[in-house]
Design a protein around this motif. Structure first.
Motif, PDB file in Angstrom:
ATOM      1  N   GLN A 111       0.820  -1.223   0.000  1.00 27.31           N
ATOM      2  CA  GLN A 111       0.000   0.000   0.000  1.00 27.31           C
ATOM      3  C   GLN A 111       0.848   1.266   0.000  1.00 27.31           C
ATOM      4  OE1 GLN A 111      -2.340  -0.915   3.574  1.00 27.31           O
ATOM      5  NE2 GLN A 111      -4.135  -1.279   2.284  1.00 27.31           N
ATOM      6  N   LYS A 112       2.183   1.099  -0.147  1.00 25.78           N
ATOM      7  CA  LYS A 112       3.115   2.228  -0.168  1.00 25.78           C
ATOM      8  C   LYS A 112       3.125   3.002   1.152  1.00 25.78           C
ATOM      9  CE  LYS A 112       3.786   1.186  -4.472  1.00 25.78           C
ATOM     10  NZ  LYS A 112       5.008   0.431  -4.846  1.00 25.78           N
ATOM     11  N   LYS A 113       2.820   2.319   2.238  1.00 32.56           N
ATOM     12  CA  LYS A 113       2.858   2.936   3.569  1.00 32.56           C
ATOM     13  C   LYS A 113       4.123   2.452   4.277  1.00 32.56           C
ATOM     14  CE  LYS A 113      -2.191   3.099   3.885  1.00 32.56           C
ATOM     15  NZ  LYS A 113      -3.398   2.655   4.640  1.00 32.56           N
ATOM     16  N   CYS A 114       5.247   2.997   3.820  1.00 30.95           N
ATOM     17  CA  CYS A 114       6.539   2.490   4.263  1.00 30.95           C
ATOM     18  C   CYS A 114       6.826   2.793   5.737  1.00 30.95           C
ATOM     19  CB  CYS A 114       7.647   3.059   3.378  1.00 30.95           C
ATOM     20  SG  CYS A 114       7.435   2.626   1.623  1.00 30.95           S
ATOM     21  N   LYS A 115       6.456   3.971   6.207  1.00 34.14           N
ATOM     22  CA  LYS A 115       6.716   4.324   7.607  1.00 34.14           C
ATOM     23  C   LYS A 115       5.996   3.361   8.548  1.00 34.14           C
ATOM     24  CE  LYS A 115       7.339   9.275   6.755  1.00 34.14           C
ATOM     25  NZ  LYS A 115       6.807  10.637   7.056  1.00 34.14           N
ATOM     26  N   GLU A 116       4.736   3.072   8.223  1.00 30.16           N
ATOM     27  CA  GLU A 116       3.969   2.139   9.047  1.00 30.16           C
ATOM     28  C   GLU A 116       4.541   0.728   8.966  1.00 30.16           C
ATOM     29  OE1 GLU A 116       2.826   4.260   6.934  1.00 30.16           O
ATOM     30  OE2 GLU A 116       1.216   5.476   7.794  1.00 30.16           O
ATOM     31  N   ALA A 117       5.038   0.361   7.783  1.00 28.40           N
ATOM     32  CA  ALA A 117       5.627  -0.970   7.600  1.00 28.40           C
ATOM     33  C   ALA A 117       6.871  -1.145   8.470  1.00 28.40           C
ATOM     34  CB  ALA A 117       5.970  -1.196   6.128  1.00 28.40           C
ATOM     35  N   VAL A 118       7.658  -0.078   8.614  1.00 29.18           N
ATOM     36  CA  VAL A 118       8.857  -0.142   9.467  1.00 29.18           C
ATOM     37  C   VAL A 118       8.479  -0.556  10.879  1.00 29.18           C
ATOM     38  CG1 VAL A 118      10.649   1.260  10.573  1.00 29.18           C
ATOM     39  CG2 VAL A 118      10.195   1.519   8.120  1.00 29.18           C
ATOM     40  N   GLU A 119       7.426   0.036  11.434  1.00 31.61           N
ATOM     41  CA  GLU A 119       6.985  -0.300  12.791  1.00 31.61           C
ATOM     42  C   GLU A 119       6.485  -1.736  12.867  1.00 31.61           C
ATOM     43  OE1 GLU A 119       7.519   1.608  15.367  1.00 31.61           O
ATOM     44  OE2 GLU A 119       8.468   3.012  13.958  1.00 31.61           O
ATOM     45  N   ALA A 120       5.806  -2.201  11.800  1.00 27.68           N
ATOM     46  CA  ALA A 120       5.301  -3.582  11.798  1.00 27.68           C
ATOM     47  C   ALA A 120       6.449  -4.588  11.825  1.00 27.68           C
ATOM     48  CB  ALA A 120       4.421  -3.813  10.569  1.00 27.68           C
ATOM     49  N   TYR A 121       7.471  -4.349  10.993  1.00 27.17           N
ATOM     50  CA  TYR A 121       8.615  -5.273  10.983  1.00 27.17           C
ATOM     51  C   TYR A 121       9.388  -5.222  12.311  1.00 27.17           C
ATOM     52  CZ  TYR A 121       7.899  -5.859   5.950  1.00 27.17           C
ATOM     53  OH  TYR A 121       7.369  -6.161   4.714  1.00 27.17           O
ATOM     54  N   LYS A 122       9.438  -4.061  12.929  1.00 30.86           N
ATOM     55  CA  LYS A 122      10.086  -3.974  14.246  1.00 30.86           C
ATOM     56  C   LYS A 122       9.349  -4.839  15.266  1.00 30.86           C
ATOM     57  CE  LYS A 122      12.188   0.625  13.879  1.00 30.86           C
ATOM     58  NZ  LYS A 122      12.184   2.022  14.398  1.00 30.86           N
ATOM     59  N   ASN A 123       8.014  -4.785  15.225  1.00 29.00           N
ATOM     60  CA  ASN A 123       7.225  -5.624  16.134  1.00 29.00           C
ATOM     61  C   ASN A 123       7.428  -7.108  15.847  1.00 29.00           C
ATOM     62  OD1 ASN A 123       6.018  -3.639  17.737  1.00 29.00           O
ATOM     63  ND2 ASN A 123       4.436  -3.251  16.201  1.00 29.00           N
ATOM     64  N   ALA A 124       7.573  -7.444  14.546  1.00 30.79           N
ATOM     65  CA  ALA A 124       7.828  -8.840  14.186  1.00 30.79           C
ATOM     66  C   ALA A 124       9.156  -9.316  14.778  1.00 30.79           C
ATOM     67  CB  ALA A 124       7.831  -8.996  12.662  1.00 30.79           C
ATOM     68  N   LEU A 125      10.197  -8.469  14.687  1.00 22.19           N
ATOM     69  CA  LEU A 125      11.505  -8.840  15.212  1.00 22.19           C
ATOM     70  C   LEU A 125      11.529  -8.854  16.740  1.00 22.19           C
ATOM     71  CD1 LEU A 125      13.767  -6.883  12.695  1.00 22.19           C
ATOM     72  CD2 LEU A 125      13.582  -9.369  12.928  1.00 22.19           C
ATOM     73  N   ARG A 126      10.698  -8.080  17.377  1.00 24.12           N
ATOM     74  CA  ARG A 126      10.631  -8.139  18.839  1.00 24.12           C
ATOM     75  C   ARG A 126      10.161  -9.520  19.321  1.00 24.12           C
ATOM     76  NH1 ARG A 126       8.330  -2.758  18.109  1.00 24.12           N
ATOM     77  NH2 ARG A 126       9.857  -1.184  18.801  1.00 24.12           N
ATOM     78  N   ASN A 128      10.475 -12.272  17.325  1.00 26.41           N
ATOM     79  CA  ASN A 128      11.407 -13.276  16.810  1.00 26.41           C
ATOM     80  C   ASN A 128      12.623 -12.557  16.222  1.00 26.41           C
ATOM     81  OD1 ASN A 128      12.761 -15.467  15.780  1.00 26.41           O
ATOM     82  ND2 ASN A 128      11.155 -16.107  14.360  1.00 26.41           N
ATOM     83  N   PRO A 129      13.587 -12.194  17.069  1.00 27.72           N
ATOM     84  CA  PRO A 129      14.749 -11.420  16.627  1.00 27.72           C
ATOM     85  C   PRO A 129      15.633 -12.146  15.622  1.00 27.72           C
ATOM     86  CG  PRO A 129      14.523 -11.358  19.020  1.00 27.72           C
ATOM     87  CD  PRO A 129      13.583 -12.410  18.521  1.00 27.72           C
ATOM     88  N   SER A 130      15.514 -13.459  15.514  1.00 24.66           N
ATOM     89  CA  SER A 130      16.403 -14.222  14.638  1.00 24.66           C
ATOM     90  C   SER A 130      15.874 -14.362  13.216  1.00 24.66           C
ATOM     91  CB  SER A 130      16.639 -15.617  15.232  1.00 24.66           C
ATOM     92  OG  SER A 130      15.413 -16.329  15.324  1.00 24.66           O
ATOM     93  N   ASP A 131      14.697 -13.832  12.931  1.00 25.17           N
ATOM     94  CA  ASP A 131      14.125 -13.998  11.591  1.00 25.17           C
ATOM     95  C   ASP A 131      14.805 -13.037  10.607  1.00 25.17           C
ATOM     96  OD1 ASP A 131      11.915 -13.225   9.428  1.00 25.17           O
ATOM     97  OD2 ASP A 131      11.535 -15.264  10.149  1.00 25.17           O
ATOM     98  N   GLU A 132      15.579 -13.609   9.677  1.00 32.55           N
ATOM     99  CA  GLU A 132      16.331 -12.797   8.726  1.00 32.55           C
ATOM    100  C   GLU A 132      15.434 -12.138   7.675  1.00 32.55           C
ATOM    101  OE1 GLU A 132      19.417 -11.954   8.930  1.00 32.55           O
ATOM    102  OE2 GLU A 132      19.665 -13.124  10.767  1.00 32.55           O
ATOM    103  N   GLU A 133      14.333 -12.791   7.343  1.00 44.66           N
ATOM    104  CA  GLU A 133      13.423 -12.230   6.339  1.00 44.66           C
ATOM    105  C   GLU A 133      12.789 -10.934   6.868  1.00 44.66           C
ATOM    106  OE1 GLU A 133       9.565 -13.570   3.615  1.00 44.66           O
ATOM    107  OE2 GLU A 133      10.596 -15.027   4.896  1.00 44.66           O
TER     108      GLU A 133
END
Length: 271
Positions: A111-126, A128-133
């Motif tokens: 959806q071209k909402k890159c700023k919001e996507a950054v926060e989503a991926y940060k939550n994903a890594l919180r 599971n910090p080992s997920d390289e994808e």
């Protein structure tokens, strides 16, 4: 004995409730499985199975998660985002949360909402910090957000410059109009002055007064007025009046003479 019976009754209810919960969860998972087998051939049928899974067990994150994936594949990103957010809210384990937030990030990127996507991926890594994808996608999202911010700043600068140019043009136009008005007022003043100069002679006296003096009283008392055609000069009028008076005296003298000749001499008075 009474307390033992109560305990056993409570235990049996708890076991039955747990079994019922397991049945609901199992049934929900069965619907998810059915949906997964249909998704490649019949999206509508698969969607129905996923909805059944959610209805049977609303807290089962797998149902909402798989339905979100189904919408994502058909590029219905709005619905996909809603279902993945639902899955993240009801997720019980870190792995479930990680998967849900990862897919939220993917949907936001579409959806071209890159700023919001950054926060989503940060939550994903919180979760599971080992997920390289997720880590790789986070880097891509950050770069995208940076580029979007630069474009946004450039657009703001462009809008600001356009607004400044617009204000400058408006100001120039107003100055031009003011200059034209001043020029018009100056021309009118020069014309008025010119008209005023035309009404004055070389000595600065009004020409109208000079002309009036020409037409009326003489400049000098010693100057005799010139007779105008059809009019008698003051001197001619005076001469004419004197002639008439002289003529009248002569006539009166003749009358008096005649009266004197016919008058009787008065006799001397008797004593």
């Amino acid at each position: 004995m009474k307390y033992v019976f109560t305990f056993l009754l409570t235990l049996s209810i708890s076991v039955a409730f747990a079994q019922e919960k397991d049945k609901a969860l199992q049934k929900s998972n069965d619907f998810v499985y059915q949906g997964n087998t249909l998704i490649d051939e019949d999206f509508i049928a698969a969607e129905k199975e996923y909805r059944k899974a959610i209805s049977k067990k609303p807290t089962n994150a797998v149902g909402a998660y798989n339905l979100g994936n189904a919408y994502y594949k058909t590029e219905n990103f709005d619905e996909a985002l809603l279902r993945h957010i639902e899955a993240a809210n009801v997720a019980k384990t870190k792995e479930e949360k990680h998967r849900a937030f990862h897919n939220i990030g993917n949907t936001l990127m579409e959806q071209k909402k890159c700023k919001e996507a950054v926060e989503a991926y940060k939550n994903a890594l919180r979760n599971n910090p080992s997920d390289e994808e997720s880590r790789y996608n986070l880097v891509v999202a950050k770069e995208c957000a940076k580029q979007q911010q630069q474009n946004e700043d450039q657009n703001k600068d462009k809008d600001k410059k356009d607004e400044e140019k617009k204000d400058e043009k408006k100001e120039d136009k107003e100055k031009k109009e003011d200059g034209e008005k001043e020029e018009e007022n100056k021309d009118e003043g020069d014309q008025d002055k010119k008209d005023g100069d035309n009404k004055e002679d070389d000595q600065g006296k009004p020409k109208d007064d000079k002309d009036e003096k020409k037409d009326g009283d003489p400049k000098n008392k010693n100057d005799k007025p010139e007779p105008q055609p059809g009019k008698l000069s003051p001197q001619q009028v005076k001469n004419l009046l004197e002639a008439m008076n002289n003529e009248e005296k002569k006539v009166q003298q003749k009358i008096n003479a005649k009266k004197a000749k016919g008058k009787k001499v008065k006799a001397e008075k008797d004593w």
